[in-house]
Scaffold this motif. Structure first.
Motif, short mmCIF file in Angstrom:
data_model
loop_
_atom_site.label_atom_id
_atom_site.label_comp_id
_atom_site.label_asym_id
_atom_site.label_seq_id
_atom_site.Cartn_x
_atom_site.Cartn_y
_atom_site.Cartn_z
N HIS A 112 0.84 -1.20 0.00
CA HIS A 112 0.00 0.00 0.00
C HIS A 112 0.87 1.25 0.00
N ARG A 123 2.56 1.76 -3.36
CA ARG A 123 1.66 2.27 -4.39
C ARG A 123 1.31 3.73 -4.17
N GLU A 133 -3.34 8.02 -6.64
CA GLU A 133 -4.64 7.37 -6.51
C GLU A 133 -4.51 5.87 -6.71
N ILE A 134 -5.13 5.12 -5.84
CA ILE A 134 -5.17 3.68 -6.08
C ILE A 134 -6.44 3.39 -6.86
N SER A 161 -9.15 1.44 -8.57
CA SER A 161 -9.66 0.07 -8.43
C SER A 161 -11.13 0.04 -8.75
N ASP A 162 -11.57 -1.13 -9.05
CA ASP A 162 -12.96 -1.31 -9.47
C ASP A 162 -13.79 -1.78 -8.28
N ILE A 214 -5.43 -3.88 0.06
CA ILE A 214 -4.77 -2.62 -0.30
C ILE A 214 -5.82 -1.53 -0.47
N VAL A 215 -6.89 -1.89 -1.18
CA VAL A 215 -7.98 -0.93 -1.36
C VAL A 215 -8.59 -0.58 0.00
N MET A 261 -7.22 -0.58 2.89
CA MET A 261 -6.35 0.35 3.62
C MET A 261 -6.52 1.76 3.11
N ASP A 262 -6.60 1.86 1.81
CA ASP A 262 -6.68 3.17 1.20
C ASP A 262 -7.99 3.86 1.57
N LYS A 263 -9.04 3.09 1.58
CA LYS A 263 -10.35 3.70 1.80
C LYS A 263 -10.88 3.41 3.20
N LYS A 315 -12.77 -9.33 -6.46
CA LYS A 315 -11.38 -9.43 -6.92
C LYS A 315 -11.07 -10.86 -7.35
#
Lengths: 628, 181
Positions: free
Chosen positions: A34, A37, A43-44, A46-47, B58-59, B61-63, B84
């Motif tokens: 994380h 990146r 920006e990560i 992602s869908d 990862i997503v 963590m980001d959000k 995923k």
């Protein structure tokens, strides 16, 4: 244990300390990734769907539609209350329509489904609605440009808070590639099952290569280098005519082959004829080959009491070949065979040819042999019954040629005929057959329909037709009860000439048949280009028919083609009742084989039509060998 | 704006970030294995499951700020991880994974044996029904399952009865047990 108990038991499974440690490590790796990146890009991308799955705004339709969109699925919503139909942009893309398609209606949607699948799809939709259950299916759609595509669809029933159905939502995506791949996988699997595993043609009794396979080996060796070819004849010292029927011949052949293999070790060996074996020794000098050949012949001669035979009488013919001296495999085999005859004539164990004779000489030797056979009438005619499968009785006979060997015993003529064709002497043989067969038929009561064999090669000779016409008249044979079978159709060089012959035969009132159809070199085109009345499906398609689906498919297809063209069909090599039943079911007209009836010598009175032979005599193997 | 005034909100931000990080750590501590085993019940390929979870986390963590505000963050993560997994599986050209060998299925007595029976049952199901069964293990209700998998509630009901039917079919010869409700 029912499912709920199982689930409860499985849920008790608490993670072990090891798994905890693993989880911690994995989380650390996630954190590192994380961070990396974040450093790489702001920006990560992602869908993912951000809104809370539980809280969820809007109804089920919105939620499902959004999930579908995220997974790049098209969605179509039908509202039961208003009857309105709507679909997403992704759906338009799948159908190949412009995103802002004005007309979105049920009728339009149905028209987009492939015509062949339309009813099935509608039925499924109705049943889903009635049972309030989800259905999944794959169907074809027609795109705007007329091409078709496969889509995988999940149809779900929407409900409101009180579980009352409010509409239908269908989500789906294009699966053409996957579908095509699966179809191809299935096709390949089928194909792998339907193709013969290997082409190795090995004699069942002796385990040696068949004559044709051995000739192929020789041909290959001839092109690649030098070497020697040995042909050994090892007949028993005393031969009895009962040997054939008792199966003694086959046992002896197998035993002799074993002796042979033990001596020659790894060189390719072939079974060339009765008591005749070939050994190919590539890349050997004549000296070492001679030593080996002497050993082979010596071993065979010194063997005692082999398969009940006190002594073998062995002779060998050895010929040296060289890729620089052009010759064909059949010629080389012939040379080696001539060599052992020479050895026998001179009463020596081995005759060595340092160099193959010239083409002229060889041809002359061969021709002389065939002519003398014809002149001395060293042939016999046999008649084998063909059973009409509808009437279930014998209505036809095929006249078969047998060559008599040096002690007057009949042997299958394959090799002899092959040679005769090779040196262009087959016409003499064919004329002999026509003369003698028609004479015997004419002398008999002519209650059956007779089929006589003529080589494809002889068709080119305009004299043959004349000869046939004359013979039919002279012997007063009813031409309507005569069929001319063309064997070795591969040798039909000139179709125009063949056609002329065929028309002539039909003018006479005789019928025309193609022998061994389906193997060798018989194009399907012959069926439309030659006025054929009967096709004999090659025995290789009939042997083992009940156990082989691929063979069944081939036979069935062939019969269908022939029926549509008005051509009768016959099956050779029928060996059991199961095969007979299958053939009858397919609509094959005639069956021939040892199970139906064995060949019997054709004598002056008409052939005795015997009752069905249910017992298979070992002599059946003669007929099989003809195929080799 | 005075720089001095920026301090308190910064401090506030700092505190908030620390709090979030803390809650995330706690969340992962608690749920990592759970989500992983959910994924493993879907695909039987540990590498694929780990990759999918890695991506999803990862997503997460980001959000996390938004995710932690959800009613049930676990559902959000599980849904994301499932999606995923499906897209990873699709990228593998949908190559079907090797089905498990039907083991000698006696009456399972331990959680481990139950898991094996469960895995075998899962391997015999199409992928959406598989996900439904995996969530049944977690004890989720029809609505909760529907929300996580993006399905209609009626679909979940249909699939559940399908799953039960299939289970009965597979272990009918398992003799003396009563029929499941």
């Amino acid at each position: 244990m029912n499912l709920d108990e199982l689930l409860a038991l499985a849920a008790q499974d608490a993670p072990t300390p090891l798994e905890h440690a693993r989880a911690r490590r994995a989380v650390r790796r996630v954190a590192e990734d994380h961070g990396r990146r974040l450093r790489e890009g702001p920006e990560i991308i992602s869908d993912v769907d951000l809104p809370d799955p539980v809280g969820g705004d809007g109804g089920e339709a919105t939620r499902i539609g959004r999930a579908a969109q995220l997974r790049k699925r098209g969605s179509i919503i039908w509202d039961a209350g208003t009857g309105r139909l709507d679909w997403s942009d992704e759906t338009s893309r799948i159908f190949g329509l412009a995103p802002v398609e004005a007309q979105k209606s049920m009728i339009r949607l149905v028209s987009l489904i492939h015509a062949a699948d339309r009813t099935a799809v509608c039925r499924r939709l109705r049943s889903a609605w009635r049972h309030r259950s989800a259905v999944e299916f794959t169907c074809r759609i027609t795109m705007r440009d007329g091409s078709a595509a496969y889509v995988e669809v999940l149809v779900e029933i929407l409900t409101d808070r009180h579980r009352r159905p409010t509409g239908i939502i269908a989500t789906g995506h294009d699966v053409t590639t996957a579908c095509k791949r699966r179809q191809d996988d299935e096709r390949r699997a089928l194909r792998d099952g339907s193709v013969q595993k290997d082409l190795a043609e090995v004699d069942a009794e002796t385990g040696l290569l068949s004559r044709r396979a051995f000739a192929d080996e020789v041909g290959r060796a001839l092109r690649t280098g030098t070497g020697t070819l040995l042909v050994v004849s090892a007949p028993p010292y005393i031969r009895r005519s009962s040997d054939v029927d008792s199966g003694h011949d086959d046992r002896l052949g197998a035993a002799a082959a074993k002796v042979l293999r033990d001596v020659v070790d790894s060189d390719p060996c072939g079974l060339l004829g009765r008591y005749e074996f070939g050994v190919l020794m590539p890349y050997t000098t004549l000296e070492s080959a001679t030593a080996k050949a002497e050993m082979v012949v010596g071993q065979l001669r010194s063997t005692r009491f082999l398969a009940g035979c006190p002594r073998l009488d062995a002779f060998g013919g050895l010929v040296h070949y060289d890729y620089r001296l052009p010759s064909e495999s059949i010629e080389l085999l012939l040379d080696a065979e001539t060599a052992w005859r020479r050895a026998k004539h001179e009463d020596r164990p081995l005759h060595v040819l340092r160099q193959p004779p010239s083409a002229e000489d060889r041809r002359e030797i061969c021709r002389a042999g065939i002519r003398s056979a014809v002149e001395q009438n060293r042939f016999a005619l046999y008649a084998q019954p063909l059973r009409d499968l509808e009437l279930n009785r014998t209505t036809r006979h095929e006249i078969l040629l047998r060559v008599l060997d040096d002690v007057g015993r009949p042997i299958p003529p394959t090799t002899f005929l092959h040679l005769a064709e090779h040196v262009d002497e087959i016409l003499a043989v064919d004329k002999w057959v026509i003369n003698h067969a028609l004479r015997l038929i004419g002398e008999g009561a002519q209650t059956s329909h007779y089929q006589i064999n003529v080589s494809g090669r002889s068709l080119a000779d305009p004299l043959l037709l004349e000869h046939l016409r004359a013979a039919v008249e002279r012997f007063r044979v009813n031409p309507e009860h005569l069929t001319v079978e063309i064997t070795e159709t591969a040798a039909i060089g000139n179709l125009t000439v063949a056609r002329r012959f065929a028309d002539g035969v039909r003018e006479l009132g005789c019928q025309l048949a193609l022998d061994d159809f389906g193997t060798g070199n018989t194009p399907l085109g012959f069926l439309t280009k030659l006025p054929v009345d009967l096709v004999k499906i090659d025995g290789s398609f009939i042997q083992g028919l009940p156990d082989s689906e691929p063979l069944q498919a081939v036979v069935q297809g062939l019969v269908q083609i022939c029926r549509k063209l008005g051509i009768l069909t016959a099956a050779e090599y029928v060996q059991d009742d199961a095969t007979l039943d299958l053939l009858r079911a397919y609509g094959v007209d005639f069956a021939q084989g040892f199970h139906v009836g064995e060949p019997e010598q054709l004598v002056a009175d008409r052939p005795r039509t015997r009752s069905i032979e249910l017992e298979l005599y070992p002599a059946a193997r003669y007929r099989e060998r003809r195929a080799i | 704006m005075m720089p001095a005034q920026a301090f308190p909100p910064d401090d506030e931000n700092e505190r908030r970030r620390a709090e979030l990080q803390d809650s995330l750590a706690r969340f992962l501590e608690e749920n990592y294995s759970k989500i992983l085993s959910f994924l493993l019940r879907q695909c039987f390929d540990p590498h694929l499951a780990q990759d999918a979870l890695h991506e999803a986390l990862i997503v997460t963590m980001d959000k996390w700020e938004a995710v932690s505000a959800c009613d049930k963050p676990l559902y959000w993560v599980r849904r994301t991880a499932w999606h995923k997994l499906l897209s990873l599986h699709e990228r593998q050209n949908g190559r079907s994974l090797v089905p498990l060998e039907p083991d000698e299925v006696a009456e399972p007595t331990s959680a481990y044996e139950a898991e094996m029976v469960l895995r075998y049952t899962l391997s015999q199901l199409p992928f959406r029904q598989r996900a439904v069964l995996a969530l049944m293990v977690e004890g989720d209700t029809d609505e909760q399952i529907a929300m996580q998998l993006g399905l209609a509630v009626t679909t979940v009901c249909t699939y559940k009865s399908e799953v039960r039917r299939k289970y009965r079919e597979l272990f009918r010869s398992g003799a003396d047990e009563g029929t499941p409700a």
